[in-house]
Enzyme design. Sequence first.
Site, short mmCIF file in Angstrom:
data_model
loop_
_atom_site.label_atom_id
_atom_site.label_comp_id
_atom_site.label_asym_id
_atom_site.label_seq_id
_atom_site.Cartn_x
_atom_site.Cartn_y
_atom_site.Cartn_z
N GLU A 136 2.27 -1.13 8.39
CA GLU A 136 2.71 -2.49 8.29
C GLU A 136 3.88 -2.79 9.31
O GLU A 136 4.20 -4.07 9.54
CB GLU A 136 3.05 -2.72 6.95
CG GLU A 136 2.04 -2.93 5.91
CD GLU A 136 1.48 -4.25 6.01
OE1 GLU A 136 2.08 -5.23 5.81
OE2 GLU A 136 0.16 -4.31 6.32
N SER A 195 4.86 3.41 7.96
CA SER A 195 3.49 2.72 7.64
C SER A 195 3.03 1.67 8.82
O SER A 195 3.64 1.09 9.66
CB SER A 195 3.64 1.48 6.41
OG SER A 195 2.89 0.57 6.44
N TYR A 227 8.80 -5.63 3.26
CA TYR A 227 8.34 -4.09 3.08
C TYR A 227 8.19 -3.90 4.51
O TYR A 227 8.79 -2.55 4.85
CB TYR A 227 6.87 -4.37 2.23
CG TYR A 227 6.36 -2.89 2.54
CD1 TYR A 227 6.63 -1.78 1.54
CD2 TYR A 227 5.25 -2.52 3.48
CE1 TYR A 227 6.19 -0.58 1.83
CE2 TYR A 227 4.91 -1.37 3.67
CZ TYR A 227 5.06 -0.34 2.83
OH TYR A 227 4.54 1.04 3.07
P1 NAP Z 1 2.61 4.12 -4.78
O1 NAP Z 1 1.60 4.71 -5.46
O2 NAP Z 1 3.09 2.71 -5.02
O3 NAP Z 1 3.88 5.23 -5.33
C1 NAP Z 1 5.17 4.67 -5.06
C2 NAP Z 1 6.13 5.65 -5.59
O4 NAP Z 1 7.51 5.61 -5.17
C3 NAP Z 1 5.98 6.01 -7.09
O5 NAP Z 1 5.93 7.34 -7.51
C4 NAP Z 1 7.40 5.40 -7.55
O6 NAP Z 1 7.85 6.05 -8.86
C5 NAP Z 1 8.32 5.80 -6.46
N1 NAP Z 1 9.58 4.77 -6.67
C6 NAP Z 1 9.51 3.63 -6.46
N2 NAP Z 1 10.96 3.28 -6.59
C7 NAP Z 1 11.57 4.29 -6.72
C8 NAP Z 1 13.23 4.69 -6.73
N3 NAP Z 1 13.92 3.74 -6.95
N4 NAP Z 1 13.39 6.12 -6.55
C9 NAP Z 1 12.42 7.01 -6.42
N5 NAP Z 1 11.16 6.60 -6.46
C10 NAP Z 1 10.82 5.51 -6.64
O7 NAP Z 1 2.72 4.51 -3.26
P2 NAP Z 1 1.60 5.22 -2.46
O8 NAP Z 1 0.43 4.67 -1.98
O9 NAP Z 1 1.64 6.61 -3.08
O10 NAP Z 1 2.50 5.53 -1.14
C11 NAP Z 1 3.33 6.52 -0.80
C12 NAP Z 1 4.24 6.11 0.21
O11 NAP Z 1 3.66 5.97 1.57
C13 NAP Z 1 5.06 4.97 -0.12
O12 NAP Z 1 6.39 5.21 0.55
C14 NAP Z 1 4.40 3.77 0.75
O13 NAP Z 1 4.98 2.68 1.26
C15 NAP Z 1 3.91 4.70 2.01
N6 NAP Z 1 2.68 4.35 2.47
C16 NAP Z 1 1.51 4.15 1.84
C17 NAP Z 1 0.20 3.78 2.49
C18 NAP Z 1 -0.83 3.70 1.76
O14 NAP Z 1 -1.86 3.03 1.97
N7 NAP Z 1 -0.99 4.23 0.36
C19 NAP Z 1 0.23 3.53 3.88
C20 NAP Z 1 1.48 3.70 4.62
C21 NAP Z 1 2.52 3.97 4.09
P3 NAP Z 1 7.92 5.33 -10.39
O15 NAP Z 1 6.60 5.83 -11.12
O16 NAP Z 1 9.22 5.92 -10.62
O17 NAP Z 1 7.91 3.85 -10.18
O1 F7E Z 2 -3.96 -5.46 1.03
C1 F7E Z 2 -5.91 -8.76 1.60
C2 F7E Z 2 -4.38 -8.80 1.81
O2 F7E Z 2 -2.46 -4.96 -0.83
C3 F7E Z 2 -4.93 -5.36 2.21
C4 F7E Z 2 0.07 -0.57 1.05
O3 F7E Z 2 -0.06 0.82 0.53
O4 F7E Z 2 -1.16 -0.44 3.19
C5 F7E Z 2 -0.89 -1.14 2.06
O5 F7E Z 2 -0.25 -2.46 2.24
C6 F7E Z 2 -5.35 -6.61 2.74
C7 F7E Z 2 -4.14 -7.74 2.91
O6 F7E Z 2 -2.51 -3.56 1.00
C8 F7E Z 2 -6.38 -9.38 -1.82
O7 F7E Z 2 -4.17 -10.01 2.12
C9 F7E Z 2 -7.20 -10.18 0.01
O8 F7E Z 2 -4.57 -8.26 4.26
O9 F7E Z 2 -4.82 -3.51 -0.45
P1 F7E Z 2 -3.40 -4.28 0.15
P2 F7E Z 2 -1.56 -3.63 2.32
O10 F7E Z 2 -1.02 -5.05 2.16
O11 F7E Z 2 -2.41 -3.48 3.61
C10 F7E Z 2 -0.08 -0.28 4.04
C11 F7E Z 2 -0.41 0.34 5.19
C12 F7E Z 2 1.03 -0.02 3.35
O12 F7E Z 2 2.19 0.52 3.95
C13 F7E Z 2 1.44 -0.35 1.99
O13 F7E Z 2 2.49 0.50 1.08
O14 F7E Z 2 -6.34 -7.32 1.61
N1 F7E Z 2 -6.17 -9.21 0.32
N2 F7E Z 2 -7.29 -10.29 -1.13
C14 F7E Z 2 -5.64 -8.68 -1.01
N3 F7E Z 2 -4.93 -7.89 -1.19
C15 F7E Z 2 -4.52 -7.63 -2.62
N4 F7E Z 2 -3.62 -6.71 -3.08
N5 F7E Z 2 -5.15 -8.44 -3.65
C16 F7E Z 2 -6.01 -9.46 -3.42
O15 F7E Z 2 -6.50 -10.03 -4.31
#
Ligand code: NAP
Ligand code: F7E
Length: 341
Positions: free
Chosen positions: A136, A134, A158
């Site tokens: 992050e 990520s 995280y």
């Molecule tokens: P998401 O919608 O939050 O999905 C997370 C998945 O992880 C769910 O299917 C959840 O299954 C599973 N999980 C949670 N705890 C688990 C456990 N103990 N064992 C097995 N599975 C488990 O996340 P996403 O947005 O699809 O992201 C997919 C991956 O990419 C994650 O690793 C996230 O950190 C990473 N990522 C996301 C972004 C983004 O912007 N979306 C960016 C960079 C990296 P349950 O239904 O069982 O809870």
């Molecule tokens: O926040 C700001 C908050 O929760 C984005 C995950 O998929 O992407 C995701 O992480 C920004 C932050 O995503 C609210 O402070 C303001 O700066 O949508 P977010 P994230 O934290 O960037 C990365 C790449 C991952 O890997 C993660 O798994 O938005 N913000 N107001 C808010 N955020 C939330 N959630 N809610 C608010 O009310």
Amino acid sequence: MARRALITGITGQDGSYLAEHLLSEGYEVWGLVRGQANPRVSRVRRLLQDVQLVRGDLLDQGSLISAVEKVQPDEVYNLGAISFVPMSWEQAELTAEVTGMGVLRMLEAIRVCSGITAARGAGSGQIRFYQASSSEMFGQVRETPQNERTPFHPRSPYGVAKTYGHFLTQNYRESYGMFAVSGILFNHESPRRGAEFVTRKVSLGVARIKLGLATELRLGNLEARRDWGFAGDYARAMRLMLQAAEPEDYVIGTGRTQSVRELVEAAFGAAGLDWERYVVCDQSLHRPAEVDLLCADPKKARTQLGWEPTVSFEELVAMMVESDLTLLAGGGDPHQDSSWP
Ligand code: NAP
Ligand code: F7E
């Protein structure tokens, strides 16, 4: 014979898009699901009827070994994680176990099932492994835009857990010769995004206000900047990384950055609303340590994988607002498994 893929995190946003993409490429797709009666599994059964399910949990080493033994995958995509950044402060240890140590358990399951040792190495015909790293990990960024060589400075439990998983994946590649790679993905969104993330919170908030179901939207830090893309585009990049000749890590993002304020303006604008009349800034939603600015340099993915994003920020925001207007106008509940478009 069809290639066989095992996806952890199949019930999540990315798991769904990746499964659809792999099925369209002729793969046999298996999804790891956890829990005794996980309500999100029925969503997968409804939307992804051709995906086969296998039980397992990233907290349980034995279950991952059994899943790999049963599926005999060619490719493993480790998308499972606790992925909501604020939750990682509330449950830091659990985040470390699932998001960090879960990577170790999955790599060990592959290593043990493949009979890989340091002396013997992985060899050809091995299982290829993708780790969902990520942006992050960049956290308090050392340079902009961020590329594969930018140093990490994570700002949340995280981000720290993802950094562990990232370096461990690199270490298994170097130690055992495994085809193990990380995609360093910047934020990617869709109508299937969890309602807790800011883009979906905003698109749902706009739809509720437009339909007269709410009068305000409470948000935290409006100045944070993110590089937001469409999740469907990013799923393509994951597969491409595992088809490359050499195992390497790639940054995946659009190269554009917008503030949360700009996101809000665009989303309310897409519904013909003036955001300043409805958005309330809520200090309690600010984070203990913020990631202020993320912006990808995806040049390596473009030149080596031929990967390009196809959906612009404006198109993404319009897509999400339109989808939530349709969902809520039809009486749908974003928290129910029937809500996925
Ligand atoms: P998401 O919608 O939050 O999905 C997370 C998945 O992880 C769910 O299917 C959840 O299954 C599973 N999980 C949670 N705890 C688990 C456990 N103990 N064992 C097995 N599975 C488990 O996340 P996403 O947005 O699809 O992201 C997919 C991956 O990419 C994650 O690793 C996230 O950190 C990473 N990522 C996301 C972004 C983004 O912007 N979306 C960016 C960079 C990296 P349950 O239904 O069982 O809870
Ligand atoms: O926040 C700001 C908050 O929760 C984005 C995950 O998929 O992407 C995701 O992480 C920004 C932050 O995503 C609210 O402070 C303001 O700066 O949508 P977010 P994230 O934290 O960037 C990365 C790449 C991952 O890997 C993660 O798994 O938005 N913000 N107001 C808010 N955020 C939330 N959630 N809610 C608010 O009310």
